[in-house]
Design a protein around this motif. Structure first.
Motif, PDB file in Angstrom:
ATOM      1  N   LYS A  45       7.198   4.475   0.519  1.00  0.00           N
ATOM      2  CA  LYS A  45       6.807   5.555   1.418  1.00  0.00           C
ATOM      3  C   LYS A  45       5.469   6.148   0.970  1.00  0.00           C
ATOM      4  O   LYS A  45       5.169   6.190  -0.234  1.00  0.00           O
ATOM      5  CB  LYS A  45       7.879   6.647   1.423  1.00  0.00           C
ATOM      6  CG  LYS A  45       9.171   6.257   2.106  1.00  0.00           C
ATOM      7  CD  LYS A  45      10.133   7.431   2.130  1.00  0.00           C
ATOM      8  CE  LYS A  45      11.412   7.083   2.882  1.00  0.00           C
ATOM      9  NZ  LYS A  45      12.367   8.224   2.908  1.00  0.00           N
ATOM     10  N   PRO A  46       4.659   6.627   1.932  1.00  0.00           N
ATOM     11  CA  PRO A  46       3.386   7.265   1.553  1.00  0.00           C
ATOM     12  C   PRO A  46       3.568   8.407   0.566  1.00  0.00           C
ATOM     13  O   PRO A  46       2.727   8.619  -0.316  1.00  0.00           O
ATOM     14  CB  PRO A  46       2.847   7.773   2.900  1.00  0.00           C
ATOM     15  CG  PRO A  46       3.438   6.853   3.914  1.00  0.00           C
ATOM     16  CD  PRO A  46       4.808   6.506   3.392  1.00  0.00           C
ATOM     17  N   SER A  47       4.673   9.164   0.686  1.00  0.00           N
ATOM     18  CA  SER A  47       4.907  10.279  -0.229  1.00  0.00           C
ATOM     19  C   SER A  47       5.090   9.807  -1.665  1.00  0.00           C
ATOM     20  O   SER A  47       4.848  10.565  -2.613  1.00  0.00           O
ATOM     21  CB  SER A  47       6.145  11.067   0.204  1.00  0.00           C
ATOM     22  OG  SER A  47       7.295  10.228   0.211  1.00  0.00           O
ATOM     23  N   THR A  48       5.511   8.557  -1.850  1.00  0.00           N
ATOM     24  CA  THR A  48       5.629   7.967  -3.183  1.00  0.00           C
ATOM     25  C   THR A  48       4.300   7.353  -3.615  1.00  0.00           C
ATOM     26  O   THR A  48       3.819   7.602  -4.737  1.00  0.00           O
ATOM     27  CB  THR A  48       6.732   6.888  -3.213  1.00  0.00           C
ATOM     28  OG1 THR A  48       7.978   7.468  -2.839  1.00  0.00           O
ATOM     29  CG2 THR A  48       6.852   6.272  -4.602  1.00  0.00           C
ATOM     30  N   ARG A  49       3.694   6.580  -2.756  1.00  0.00           N
ATOM     31  CA  ARG A  49       2.458   5.865  -3.097  1.00  0.00           C
ATOM     32  C   ARG A  49       1.356   6.812  -3.563  1.00  0.00           C
ATOM     33  O   ARG A  49       0.601   6.499  -4.486  1.00  0.00           O
ATOM     34  CB  ARG A  49       1.966   5.066  -1.887  1.00  0.00           C
ATOM     35  CG  ARG A  49       2.880   3.932  -1.464  1.00  0.00           C
ATOM     36  CD  ARG A  49       2.447   3.378  -0.116  1.00  0.00           C
ATOM     37  NE  ARG A  49       1.119   2.788  -0.184  1.00  0.00           N
ATOM     38  CZ  ARG A  49       0.898   1.478  -0.291  1.00  0.00           C
ATOM     39  NH1 ARG A  49       1.909   0.641  -0.341  1.00  0.00           N
ATOM     40  NH2 ARG A  49      -0.318   1.007  -0.347  1.00  0.00           N
ATOM     41  N   GLN A  50       1.257   7.979  -2.916  1.00  0.00           N
ATOM     42  CA  GLN A  50       0.128   8.865  -3.191  1.00  0.00           C
ATOM     43  C   GLN A  50       0.272   9.655  -4.478  1.00  0.00           C
ATOM     44  O   GLN A  50      -0.578  10.477  -4.810  1.00  0.00           O
ATOM     45  CB  GLN A  50      -0.090   9.795  -1.997  1.00  0.00           C
ATOM     46  CG  GLN A  50      -0.548   9.036  -0.759  1.00  0.00           C
ATOM     47  CD  GLN A  50      -0.933   9.947   0.389  1.00  0.00           C
ATOM     48  OE1 GLN A  50      -1.391  11.059   0.184  1.00  0.00           O
ATOM     49  NE2 GLN A  50      -0.751   9.457   1.611  1.00  0.00           N
ATOM     50  N   ASP A  70       8.615  -1.376   2.148  1.00  0.00           N
ATOM     51  CA  ASP A  70       7.435  -0.890   1.452  1.00  0.00           C
ATOM     52  C   ASP A  70       7.730   0.486   0.885  1.00  0.00           C
ATOM     53  O   ASP A  70       8.735   1.114   1.215  1.00  0.00           O
ATOM     54  CB  ASP A  70       6.239  -0.821   2.420  1.00  0.00           C
ATOM     55  CG  ASP A  70       4.914  -0.980   1.701  1.00  0.00           C
ATOM     56  OD1 ASP A  70       4.883  -0.807   0.468  1.00  0.00           O
ATOM     57  OD2 ASP A  70       3.910  -1.266   2.368  1.00  0.00           O
TER      58      ASP A  70
END
Length: 266
Positions: free
Chosen positions: A160-165, A158
């Motif tokens: 990473k949150p640092s990318t998704r946000q 999946d």
């Protein structure tokens, strides 16, 4: 890496399923990166093509894979007979031209490659090119768009949150039955009654997702079967070749899907 650059002269037909057109337009105007989430074959790529035409922006499409390196996106030095020459990668060209850059199935790319997108997908809108020493500012009109299939990736990998946000996320799914039938009818020229039959078949097959079927039939598969039918292939045979065989090789599942086809097209 598969890369396409285009600005279509004719409208790529797209059937909206919600407010996605207006939302995308607002993101483009506000210079915001977009993440399209949805199952394989639900129309994500066609939607981006339609929006590029609507916004009159060139479109560069990149099909991501696990060998995709940062240099494949940014560029590299090439050795020629008269020395070394820098060649921009597709992402760099999109940044310079103010194009829409669409990374299809971005989660397939390596994490160290995805990190390259961070400075472009937030307020900085910059692309650092270490090999040339440039800090390239995105031209007006540039927009970063990525897509992935969260249902498929949940079991594998999946973002990473640092990318998704850094993205505005838009959830796309298969259209309603009537809208999907209209799409199948429009894209294949098959009659509307047959298109509705194909959609009905797809809805029944999609219920088998958690019963051993890894992927459910996409709208794209329905269109393939419909094209065969429209050109004289009997419906059952078209469904076996266009829907059943691409979905599974497992004998018991193949038999079950064939039974559903036979029950739909008597």
């Amino acid at each position: 890496m598969h890369e396409l650059a285009s600005m279509p002269s004719t409208e790529p037909w797209y059937q909206p399923t919600g407010n996605e057109v207006a939302l995308f337009e607002q993101c483009h105007e506000r210079r915001m990166a977009v993440m399209l989430k949805g199952p394989t074959g639900c129309g994500k790529t066609r939607f981006v093509e339609h929006m590029a035409w609507r916004l009159q922006r060139p479109l560069i499409t990149i099909a991501c894979h696990d060998d995709l390196a940062a240099s494949d996106l940014i560029g590299r030095y090439l050795i020629q007979h008269n020395g070394t020459v820098w060649q921009d990668g597709p992402l760099t060209r999109a940044v310079r031209q103010g194009a829409i850059c669409y990374l299809d199935e971005v989660v397939e790319a390596r994490q160290d490659t995805v990190v390259v997108l961070h400075a472009l997908s937030d307020h900085r809108r910059m692309l650092p090119i270490d090999k040339t020493g440039e800090n390239l500012e995105a031209a007006p009109g540039f927009q970063l768009v990525v897509s992935y299939n969260p249902g498929y990736q949940r079991m594998l990998k999946d973002l990473k949150p640092s990318t998704r946000q850094r993205f505005v996320a838009m959830d796309l799914d298969f259209p309603s039955a009537e809208n999907e039938a209209r799409i199948v009818h429009h894209e294949s020229n098959v009659d509307l009654a047959t298109a509705r039959g194909l959609v009905s078949l797809a809805e029944r097959i999609r219920k088998l997702r958690d019963r051993g079927l890894a992927e459910v039939p996409s709208t794209r598969l329905l269109i393939s079967a419909a094209i065969l039918i429209a050109n004289g292939i009997p419906p059952r045979e078209a469904c076996y070749a266009g829907i059943v065989s691409p979905l599974t090789d497992e004998p018991s599942m193949t038999s079950a899907l064939r039974d559903l086809v036979n029950g739909t097209f008597v």
